[in-house]
Design an enzyme around this catalytic site. Sequence first.
Site, PDB file in Angstrom:
ATOM      1  N   LYS A 185      40.660  40.652  30.588  1.00  0.00           N
ATOM      2  CA  LYS A 185      40.898  41.523  31.907  1.00  0.00           C
ATOM      3  C   LYS A 185      41.501  40.692  32.771  1.00  0.00           C
ATOM      4  O   LYS A 185      40.864  39.716  33.608  1.00  0.00           O
ATOM      5  CB  LYS A 185      39.684  41.959  32.277  1.00  0.00           C
ATOM      6  CG  LYS A 185      39.834  43.008  33.319  1.00  0.00           C
ATOM      7  CD  LYS A 185      38.662  43.445  34.071  1.00  0.00           C
ATOM      8  CE  LYS A 185      38.548  43.007  35.464  1.00  0.00           C
ATOM      9  NZ  LYS A 185      39.939  43.137  36.360  1.00  0.00           N
ATOM     10  N   GLU A 218      34.091  29.650  36.098  1.00  0.00           N
ATOM     11  CA  GLU A 218      34.588  28.516  36.981  1.00  0.00           C
ATOM     12  C   GLU A 218      34.927  29.442  38.293  1.00  0.00           C
ATOM     13  O   GLU A 218      35.504  30.214  38.419  1.00  0.00           O
ATOM     14  CB  GLU A 218      36.136  28.295  36.289  1.00  0.00           C
ATOM     15  CG  GLU A 218      36.872  27.202  36.845  1.00  0.00           C
ATOM     16  CD  GLU A 218      37.653  27.287  38.007  1.00  0.00           C
ATOM     17  OE1 GLU A 218      37.184  27.059  39.330  1.00  0.00           O
ATOM     18  OE2 GLU A 218      38.812  27.842  37.813  1.00  0.00           O
ATOM     19  N   CYS A 242      41.076  27.629  44.095  1.00  0.00           N
ATOM     20  CA  CYS A 242      39.647  27.390  43.962  1.00  0.00           C
ATOM     21  C   CYS A 242      39.322  26.010  44.363  1.00  0.00           C
ATOM     22  O   CYS A 242      38.261  25.625  44.942  1.00  0.00           O
ATOM     23  CB  CYS A 242      38.963  27.644  42.695  1.00  0.00           C
ATOM     24  SG  CYS A 242      40.068  27.021  41.362  1.00  0.00           S
ATOM     25  N   GLU A 246      33.892  29.611  51.415  1.00  0.00           N
ATOM     26  CA  GLU A 246      35.120  29.391  50.806  1.00  0.00           C
ATOM     27  C   GLU A 246      36.106  30.260  51.818  1.00  0.00           C
ATOM     28  O   GLU A 246      35.863  31.666  51.441  1.00  0.00           O
ATOM     29  CB  GLU A 246      35.101  29.753  49.492  1.00  0.00           C
ATOM     30  CG  GLU A 246      36.496  29.590  48.671  1.00  0.00           C
ATOM     31  CD  GLU A 246      36.314  29.756  47.269  1.00  0.00           C
ATOM     32  OE1 GLU A 246      35.812  30.903  46.918  1.00  0.00           O
ATOM     33  OE2 GLU A 246      37.081  28.975  46.479  1.00  0.00           O
TER      34      GLU A 246
END
Length: 794
Positions: free
Chosen positions: A191, A265, A299, A396
Amino acid sequence: MPTIKEILNTMEYGPAPESTKEAQAWLEQRGRQFGLFINNEWSEAGELFASINPADGAKLADLTQGSAADVDRAVAAARAAQPGWQALGGHGRAKVMYSIARLMQKHARLFAVLETLDNGKTIRETRDVDLPLVARHFYYHAGWAQLQAEEFSDYRAVGVIGQIVPWNFPLLMLAWKIAPALAAGNTVVFKPAEFTSLTAMLFADICVQAGVPAGVVNIITGDGRVGEAIVKHEGIDKLAFTGSTEVGRLIREASAGSGKKLSLELGGKSPFIVFEDADLDAAVEGLVDSIWFNQGQVCCAGSRLLVQESVQEKFLAKLRARMDKLTLGSPLDKSMDIGALVDPVQKQRIEGLVQSARDEGCTVYQPACELPANGSWFPPTLITGASTAAAVAQAEIFGPVLVAMSFRTPPEAVQLANNTVYGLAACVWTENISLALDVAPAIKAGVVWINTANQFDAACGFGGYRESGYGREGGREGMYEYLTAKAEDARPAAPVTEPKAKAKAAPVAAGGAFAIDRTAKLYIGGKQARPDGAYSRAIHGADGSFIAEVGEGNRKDIRNAVEAAHKATGWTKATAHNRAQVLYYIAENLAARGEEFAARIAAMTGSKNAEKEVQASIERLFYYAAWADKYDGLAHQPPMHGITVALNEPLGVIGIVCPNEAPLLGFISLVAPAIALGNRVVVVPSEAHPLSATDLYQVFDTSDLPAGVVNIITGSADELARTLATHSDIDAVWRHDGSAEGCAEVERLSAGSLKRTWVGGAKGRDWYSTAQAGGRAVLAHASQVKNIWIPYGV
Ligand code: NAI
């Protein structure tokens, strides 16, 4: 006559736009509408949603929102195709994957432009970074397919893999997921992110051209609902996810107890450390690649600048000057450094966080640059004066926003670097290699770049520590994520139960007649300790007779044990040779008391094999002592002038719940690999037969095992496992007592701080078999790989 320097300094950039003709023609040819790709066929388009160019807000195409029924069909196709794909053999799969790699290279320009249109990232990046890495990933993994039978002969493909990726590297994440899965003989249901699915649609065409058999790759577009359907689908054997920590947690919870393998991850807040002796100009360029690459939507972006106080002002001045020169604008323009954010929703999020810094009195520096009128844009931003606890220093941001802080000494730099729940990556800039190689292992991160930033390669594993997730992508370690040890298939359906202790008595208050002699205490920090609750439980033998009492450990005892384990850092720093010596010594001292241990096992379990179990335990200690200094890392040679050193590092503190069968051998088989690699452990021994563990206290005391390395808490496995799984200072929890619900609960509760888990489920394990209770698979559970990139040259 102006000098060359003057000319360079006064030159105006002229726009150098990349043509979109080919990409637009491809979209037109597809009617700007896409169905789902299942079994190498395109379904009719269903409920549609638009894919927008974030740089100008124009609609590119409509995509289908997949449903749970579509996921069903895709899983069925993948399941049906898997045996055939496996049977094609390593060479057969390698040829198909090689063909994919060739076609990706052939169509690289089309892919790059499509990616830029869909995502907003600059063409410079899609053309020079994303696409070359994608092709390399398929080439590299075609190689693993070719070598699989030889290099992974004890493993088989996992089966059907569900893969969910984010929008920041749409095609690269696709390659990172699909290439290793296919190499190992799996089939996939993939996906893409709802913002950026177009290159996945083009990739589906490539699969057909490359001769990927029907059902091997299935692609379902849509939002998180498709992701949820994949996560809970019973026909999927493994989930691989890249995205936010928040969704990673949900996936961990939703898949708990399902038996699915899982790799996550997740997010990061990676430090970028600049020491005073660094090449400051190079470090500034590294920072540009680190935080302004892909608009900071990375990331592993170096989003926290830690600069040594002595050079702070000088470095920040250079940095601001460099920021003034960054170009921002149409991502299709080859001279642009910074493109568009993926979606207005990201822009709002970033704006909110930067405003919070302003509100707290931080200094926010942004170069004067004109933002295009349409689309989602954010200027490069530098925040100074933030406290370590500020939202901008902890969250983040996932945007082009750098938060700068200073430090005085290397230990302070390490402490600041580790002051985060994340642990994905770090950069260390210094000309002193000794300092760099001293600091790199101390940083809790899966990747450390020395004097470089944001380097990736298929041969080098990538993945996080702590709440940045677990599992690795790339390298040999990445292949194991898509393989299952054949020994797992040989495990008995249920634990081989020994005759049960008759009555499981309710806890009794300690202090009755003989209790002083016959109540085994807990073992915390190298000392025997009374249980906090002052309760104990009676342990009966196979014939029902009372043997002894053991302490009834509780939450507080676990807390004390975890504290003791955390203090025993010397064990992790000790040499592998020293750790091996201690394990041999434990084996020697156990052997000296072998008869006594055998008698205890026989009394508790009625086992006729008690002596054999003691001998096997001694051998297992030798086995892991042997491994302690042989579970080496690797030196990778990525395509750069330098090396990447992959270190197998311990996890930290592991909570272990031991099996009831083989109470001594089970205990040793779990504790020995953990401590051999430098972890410290808090162990809950067999609930039914704990005395083999409590008898070990004296063995440990006489074997030079430092205090706090092994801590033992007896009591209720369920209750203590729950406490271990929710404890925020434990890095991993292993549960192997055959309780399916207990294992599911451990996995579910581990989501809080994203602990690594290794659970045995309801199945048994032949603890005598080295294949089932030993080997690299077990050592991998006790360690995590850190890749340190070390470029050469001056
Ligand atoms: P996200 O984690 O929600 O999305 C990633 C993928 O997961 C997408 O394909 C999405 O459709 C899917 N997904 C969403 N909910 C799901 C669920 N319940 N079950 C299964 N799959 C689900 O990330 P999002 O919303 O796009 O970005 C939000 C924030 O996440 C960003 O601002 C950033 O901080 C972080 N992020 C981190 C990434 C990384 O690589 N570490 C990548 C993308 C986002």
